[in-house]
Design an enzyme around this catalytic site. Structure first.
Site, PDB file in Angstrom:
ATOM      1  N   CYS A   1       0.834  -1.214   0.000  1.00 55.28           N
ATOM      2  CA  CYS A   1       0.000   0.000   0.000  1.00 55.28           C
ATOM      3  C   CYS A   1       0.865   1.260   0.000  1.00 55.28           C
ATOM      4  CB  CYS A   1      -0.903   0.054   1.241  1.00 55.28           C
ATOM      5  SG  CYS A   1      -2.073  -1.292   1.384  1.00 55.28           S
TER       6      CYS A   1
ATOM      7  N   ASP B   1      14.211   1.779  11.300  1.00 51.02           N
ATOM      8  CA  ASP B   1      13.224   0.897  11.935  1.00 51.02           C
ATOM      9  C   ASP B   1      12.432   1.723  12.940  1.00 51.02           C
ATOM     10  OD1 ASP B   1      11.862  -0.926  13.565  1.00 51.02           O
ATOM     11  OD2 ASP B   1      13.395  -2.476  13.287  1.00 51.02           O
TER      12      ASP B   1
ATOM     13  N   THR C   1      -7.473  -1.576  10.451  1.00 49.93           N
ATOM     14  CA  THR C   1      -8.118  -2.668   9.728  1.00 49.93           C
ATOM     15  C   THR C   1      -9.579  -2.823  10.130  1.00 49.93           C
ATOM     16  OG1 THR C   1      -8.082  -5.065   9.433  1.00 49.93           O
ATOM     17  CG2 THR C   1      -7.202  -4.263  11.484  1.00 49.93           C
TER      18      THR C   1
ATOM     19  N   TYR D   1      -1.929 -10.350  14.804  1.00 47.97           N
ATOM     20  CA  TYR D   1      -1.811  -9.128  14.004  1.00 47.97           C
ATOM     21  C   TYR D   1      -2.999  -8.185  14.272  1.00 47.97           C
ATOM     22  CZ  TYR D   1      -3.224  -6.178  10.180  1.00 47.97           C
ATOM     23  OH  TYR D   1      -3.708  -5.115   9.474  1.00 47.97           O
TER      24      TYR D   1
ATOM     25  N   LYS E   1      -3.638  -4.091  16.108  1.00 46.57           N
ATOM     26  CA  LYS E   1      -4.389  -2.938  15.592  1.00 46.57           C
ATOM     27  C   LYS E   1      -5.391  -2.439  16.630  1.00 46.57           C
ATOM     28  CE  LYS E   1      -2.625  -2.709  11.414  1.00 46.57           C
ATOM     29  NZ  LYS E   1      -1.967  -1.571  10.819  1.00 46.57           N
TER      30      LYS E   1
ATOM     31  N   ARG F   1      -5.207 -13.756  -4.231  1.00 39.84           N
ATOM     32  CA  ARG F   1      -4.826 -15.168  -4.360  1.00 39.84           C
ATOM     33  C   ARG F   1      -5.749 -15.885  -5.343  1.00 39.84           C
ATOM     34  NH1 ARG F   1      -1.997 -18.343  -0.882  1.00 39.84           N
ATOM     35  NH2 ARG F   1      -3.654 -19.827  -0.386  1.00 39.84           N
TER      36      ARG F   1
ATOM     37  N   VAL G   1     -10.776 -22.062  -1.087  1.00 42.10           N
ATOM     38  CA  VAL G   1     -11.741 -21.468  -0.156  1.00 42.10           C
ATOM     39  C   VAL G   1     -11.580 -22.160   1.198  1.00 42.10           C
ATOM     40  CG1 VAL G   1     -14.194 -21.125   0.319  1.00 42.10           C
ATOM     41  CG2 VAL G   1     -13.338 -20.980  -2.040  1.00 42.10           C
TER      42      VAL G   1
HETATM   43  P1  NAD Z   1       3.406  -4.441   3.547  1.00 40.79           P
HETATM   44  O1  NAD Z   1       3.963  -5.484   4.438  1.00 40.79           O
HETATM   45  O2  NAD Z   1       3.470  -4.662   2.082  1.00 40.79           O
HETATM   46  O3  NAD Z   1       4.094  -3.018   3.854  1.00 40.79           O
HETATM   47  C1  NAD Z   1       4.497  -2.624   5.128  1.00 40.79           C
HETATM   48  C2  NAD Z   1       5.809  -1.884   4.971  1.00 40.79           C
HETATM   49  O4  NAD Z   1       6.228  -1.436   6.264  1.00 40.79           O
HETATM   50  C3  NAD Z   1       6.919  -2.794   4.427  1.00 40.79           C
HETATM   51  O5  NAD Z   1       7.581  -2.151   3.364  1.00 40.79           O
HETATM   52  C4  NAD Z   1       7.848  -3.008   5.634  1.00 40.79           C
HETATM   53  O6  NAD Z   1       9.195  -3.173   5.249  1.00 40.79           O
HETATM   54  C5  NAD Z   1       7.601  -1.735   6.433  1.00 40.79           C
HETATM   55  N1  NAD Z   1       7.818  -1.899   7.881  1.00 40.79           N
HETATM   56  C6  NAD Z   1       7.288  -2.825   8.698  1.00 40.79           C
HETATM   57  N2  NAD Z   1       7.744  -2.654   9.954  1.00 40.79           N
HETATM   58  C7  NAD Z   1       8.576  -1.582   9.924  1.00 40.79           C
HETATM   59  C8  NAD Z   1       9.364  -0.926  10.894  1.00 40.79           C
HETATM   60  N3  NAD Z   1       9.410  -1.338  12.156  1.00 40.79           N
HETATM   61  N4  NAD Z   1      10.096   0.164  10.524  1.00 40.79           N
HETATM   62  C9  NAD Z   1      10.064   0.596   9.232  1.00 40.79           C
HETATM   63  N5  NAD Z   1       9.360   0.004   8.266  1.00 40.79           N
HETATM   64  C10 NAD Z   1       8.623  -1.092   8.610  1.00 40.79           C
HETATM   65  O7  NAD Z   1       1.899  -4.193   4.017  1.00 40.79           O
HETATM   66  P2  NAD Z   1       0.720  -3.436   3.265  1.00 40.79           P
HETATM   67  O8  NAD Z   1      -0.167  -4.459   2.666  1.00 40.79           O
HETATM   68  O9  NAD Z   1       1.272  -2.355   2.439  1.00 40.79           O
HETATM   69  O10 NAD Z   1      -0.050  -2.823   4.503  1.00 40.79           O
HETATM   70  C11 NAD Z   1       0.291  -1.540   4.995  1.00 40.79           C
HETATM   71  C12 NAD Z   1      -0.589  -1.192   6.183  1.00 40.79           C
HETATM   72  O11 NAD Z   1      -1.960  -1.233   5.770  1.00 40.79           O
HETATM   73  C13 NAD Z   1      -0.454  -2.173   7.324  1.00 40.79           C
HETATM   74  O12 NAD Z   1      -0.376  -1.506   8.540  1.00 40.79           O
HETATM   75  C14 NAD Z   1      -1.703  -3.013   7.250  1.00 40.79           C
HETATM   76  O13 NAD Z   1      -2.096  -3.427   8.514  1.00 40.79           O
HETATM   77  C15 NAD Z   1      -2.704  -2.074   6.614  1.00 40.79           C
HETATM   78  N6  NAD Z   1      -3.721  -2.779   5.839  1.00 40.79           N
HETATM   79  C16 NAD Z   1      -3.369  -3.555   4.758  1.00 40.79           C
HETATM   80  C17 NAD Z   1      -4.351  -4.242   4.045  1.00 40.79           C
HETATM   81  C18 NAD Z   1      -4.037  -5.146   2.875  1.00 40.79           C
HETATM   82  O14 NAD Z   1      -4.954  -5.819   2.365  1.00 40.79           O
HETATM   83  N7  NAD Z   1      -2.800  -5.187   2.398  1.00 40.79           N
HETATM   84  C19 NAD Z   1      -5.699  -4.125   4.446  1.00 40.79           C
HETATM   85  C20 NAD Z   1      -6.006  -3.329   5.549  1.00 40.79           C
HETATM   86  C21 NAD Z   1      -5.009  -2.671   6.234  1.00 40.79           C
HETATM   87  N1  USQ Z   2      -9.029 -17.133   2.905  1.00 42.36           N
HETATM   88  C1  USQ Z   2      -9.488 -18.152   2.080  1.00 42.36           C
HETATM   89  N2  USQ Z   2      -8.620 -18.672   1.177  1.00 42.36           N
HETATM   90  C2  USQ Z   2      -7.349 -18.219   1.038  1.00 42.36           C
HETATM   91  C3  USQ Z   2      -6.884 -17.174   1.874  1.00 42.36           C
HETATM   92  C4  USQ Z   2      -7.768 -16.664   2.806  1.00 42.36           C
HETATM   93  O1  USQ Z   2     -10.635 -18.590   2.162  1.00 42.36           O
HETATM   94  O2  USQ Z   2      -6.627 -18.749   0.184  1.00 42.36           O
HETATM   95  C5  USQ Z   2      -9.963 -16.546   3.895  1.00 42.36           C
HETATM   96  C6  USQ Z   2      -9.447 -16.434   5.319  1.00 42.36           C
HETATM   97  O3  USQ Z   2      -9.673 -17.624   6.055  1.00 42.36           O
HETATM   98  C7  USQ Z   2     -10.260 -15.243   5.829  1.00 42.36           C
HETATM   99  C8  USQ Z   2     -10.439 -14.375   4.605  1.00 42.36           C
HETATM  100  O4  USQ Z   2     -10.174 -15.205   3.482  1.00 42.36           O
HETATM  101  O5  USQ Z   2     -11.549 -15.683   6.211  1.00 42.36           O
HETATM  102  C9  USQ Z   2      -9.540 -13.154   4.565  1.00 42.36           C
HETATM  103  O6  USQ Z   2      -8.185 -13.546   4.626  1.00 42.36           O
HETATM  104  P1  USQ Z   2      -7.049 -12.579   4.046  1.00 42.36           P
HETATM  105  O7  USQ Z   2      -5.734 -13.256   4.246  1.00 42.36           O
HETATM  106  O8  USQ Z   2      -7.411 -12.139   2.691  1.00 42.36           O
HETATM  107  O9  USQ Z   2      -7.219 -11.288   4.969  1.00 42.36           O
HETATM  108  P2  USQ Z   2      -6.846 -11.008   6.492  1.00 42.36           P
HETATM  109  O10 USQ Z   2      -6.133 -12.121   7.113  1.00 42.36           O
HETATM  110  O11 USQ Z   2      -8.091 -10.556   7.166  1.00 42.36           O
HETATM  111  O12 USQ Z   2      -5.843  -9.784   6.384  1.00 42.36           O
HETATM  112  C10 USQ Z   2      -5.823  -8.865   5.299  1.00 42.36           C
HETATM  113  C11 USQ Z   2      -4.524  -8.079   5.391  1.00 42.36           C
HETATM  114  C12 USQ Z   2      -4.519  -7.296   6.702  1.00 42.36           C
HETATM  115  C13 USQ Z   2      -5.751  -6.433   6.782  1.00 42.36           C
HETATM  116  C14 USQ Z   2      -7.017  -7.236   6.601  1.00 42.36           C
HETATM  117  C15 USQ Z   2      -8.232  -6.348   6.425  1.00 42.36           C
HETATM  118  O13 USQ Z   2      -3.419  -8.970   5.319  1.00 42.36           O
HETATM  119  O14 USQ Z   2      -3.337  -6.492   6.750  1.00 42.36           O
HETATM  120  O15 USQ Z   2      -5.799  -5.787   8.012  1.00 42.36           O
HETATM  121  O16 USQ Z   2      -6.925  -7.995   5.378  1.00 42.36           O
HETATM  122  S1  USQ Z   2      -9.694  -7.058   7.090  1.00 42.36           S
HETATM  123  O17 USQ Z   2      -9.789  -8.437   6.658  1.00 42.36           O
HETATM  124  O18 USQ Z   2     -10.816  -6.292   6.590  1.00 42.36           O
HETATM  125  O19 USQ Z   2      -9.595  -6.991   8.521  1.00 42.36           O
END
Ligand code: NAD
Ligand code: USQ
Length: 397
Positions: A12, A74, A145, A189, A193, A249, A262
């Site tokens: 992101c 960090d 989240t 995780y 949050k 995925r 699933v």
């Molecule tokens: P990501 O793992 O791709 O990116 C996180 C970045 O933060 C990485 O580049 C990592 O190197 C850096 N990082 C982690 N710990 C650090 C530290 N201690 N110091 C400096 N850098 C650090 O994750 P993302 O998918 O981009 O998600 C970003 C944020 O958005 C997260 O906080 C996640 O919880 C939130 N979020 C993501 C999703 C999703 O579907 N990807 C959904 C909802 C919320």
């Molecule tokens: N799932 C499947 N098949 C798969 C992978 C996952 O059925 O191959 C299911 C999981 O069991 C779960 C759902 O899909 O019920 C979502 O899993 P996910 O890995 O897509 O999402 P989640 O673990 O909830 O985490 C992701 C991000 C996280 C973010 C969150 C938003 O990794 O950083 O906070 O989505 S939310 O889900 O709205 O809380």
């Protein structure tokens, strides 16, 4: 505005950095590259060939015509360096993505549970502490989240952060109060949050820090208008069993001819948002900060909710992919309703990208294009939620 993007190398964070830069903001990325190191630890790579940070920044300078700064730091451990950076740069805003974000990775072992807690909680606390320490009025925008709410609704649409409750007083009269919606994390995780939210509440009350906490759903898609401008700007695409999120995925699985995995019955309903909307929502949140003295602003950052088996069926219809119900490695309800309010972003004029608009593009232009980079051995989810599923030697602490 001048903005520090913490975690700006991630899925992101990178497209957000480019988007904010493209919109004229002055961006500095702060990242310790931990996500790339975890790829090495897990023996996986992004499906898309992401480039090293210096190449990414050089490419953006060439095609975007703007420079983005980068500091390797960090945020969870380098507190003094973080304070120095903030004092030196005096940003108007800090966008905080820098956390360990995969629920399965957080549940993988005792070590990864500890790492996730240390990294995420110390990181968020350091950021708040540093803002107060430097004495600057900086707006903190945090990526939280939807999972802080849990996924079961009490028969009402999930509100944006706060819930009105009524207490019965001894004299029988009722007192009304707005509280943070009861947290209900489903992984270590997600637990971090919910703890972040308490830290925000405290630093906002005690020090008046202006904070926006974005409760984001599962992000899907890969590219934005900026990351498509040059192959070197391509965004990360995680597909492995720990970091791959469900919709991306399924798209990748359809593209490489792997059955859609699933978990269990697939009645889980989750909230989704496209990466293009993630970057726009962050811009909107950053450019509309809370006023001085406001409580923490909480916005639900999601476009639509879907049941997983319906998503799988949709992708199967589009591509002919087989659907396979696999044993669920998680401890979660396999059937839930999820209705979510997202009126705050809507009121700022946001029109989300909906599923039908981007699915095929994602399958053909990303998942299929890079399918030769997929290691099918990395697709299954091996991280299980309880110890009864993972007997064996104790993990390193
Ligand atoms: P990501 O793992 O791709 O990116 C996180 C970045 O933060 C990485 O580049 C990592 O190197 C850096 N990082 C982690 N710990 C650090 C530290 N201690 N110091 C400096 N850098 C650090 O994750 P993302 O998918 O981009 O998600 C970003 C944020 O958005 C997260 O906080 C996640 O919880 C939130 N979020 C993501 C999703 C999703 O579907 N990807 C959904 C909802 C919320
Ligand atoms: N799932 C499947 N098949 C798969 C992978 C996952 O059925 O191959 C299911 C999981 O069991 C779960 C759902 O899909 O019920 C979502 O899993 P996910 O890995 O897509 O999402 P989640 O673990 O909830 O985490 C992701 C991000 C996280 C973010 C969150 C938003 O990794 O950083 O906070 O989505 S939310 O889900 O709205 O809380």
């Amino acid at each position: 505005m001048k903005v520090l993007v913490l975690g700006g190398d991630g899925f992101c964070g990178w497209p957000t950095s480019l988007y904010l830069s493209d919109k004229g903001h002055d961006v500095i990325i702060v990242d310790n590259m931990s996500r790339r190191k975890i790829d090495i630890e897990l023996g996986v790579e992004s499906l898309t060939p992401i480039r090293p940070m210096d190449e990414r920044l050089q490419a953006w300078q060439e095609v975007g015509g703007r420079s983005i700064g980068f500091v390797d730091l960090d945020v969870a451990t380098d507190f003094c360096e973080l304070c120095e950076l903030i004092s030196r740069e005096q940003p108007d805003a800090i966008v905080h993505f820098a956390e360990q974000r995969a629920a399965p990775y957080s549940m993988k072992s005792a070590r990864t549970k500890n790492y996730t807690i240390r990294n995420n909680l110390c990181g968020t606390h350091n950021v708040l502490n540093a803002i107060v320490e430097t004495g600057l009025d900086i707006h903190l925008v945090h990526l939280g989240t939807m999972g802080v709410y849990g996924y079961g609704t009490a028969g009402i649409p999930l509100p944006e952060g706060y819930q009105t409750v009524y207490f019965k007083k001894p004299d029988g009269s009722m007192q009304e109060r707005e509280i943070i919606y009861p947290p209900d994390p489903g992984s270590v995780y997600h637990l971090t949050k919910t703890q972040d939210a308490l830290m925000f509440q405290f630093y906002n009350k005690n020090d008046g820090v202006r904070i926006t906490d974005l409760h984001q759903g599962i992000v899907w898609g890969t590219q934005t208008d900026q990351t498509t401008r040059d192959e070197r700007l391509i965004n990360r695409f995680d597909y492995d069993g720990d970091y791959g999120t469900v919709l991306n995925r399924f798209l990748m699985q359809a593209a490489v001819g792997y059955p859609l995995t699933v978990h269990g019955a697939g009645g889980q309903t989750r909230a989704f948002i496209h990466i293009r909307d993630t970057v726009e929502c962050i811009r909107l949140a950053m450019e509309n900060p809370p006023a001085a003295g406001d409580r923490v602003h909480i916005l639900n950052q999601m476009a639509e909710s879907h049941r997983l088996r319906d998503l799988a069926a949709l992708i199967s219809r589009l591509t002919g992919a087989e659907i396979r119900h696999v044993p669920n490695p998680r401890k979660e309800d396999e059937d839930n309703e999820l209705i979510v309010k997202n009126e705050k972003f809507r009121s700022l004029g946001w029109e989300p990208v909906l599923l039908e608009e981007g699915l095929l593009d994602e399958i053909y232009n990303i998942a299929q294009k890079y399918s030769d980079r997929c290691d099918k051995n990395r697709i299954p989810c091996h991280s299980t939620w309880t110890r009864s599923h993972q007997p064996g030697i104790p993990e390193e602490q």
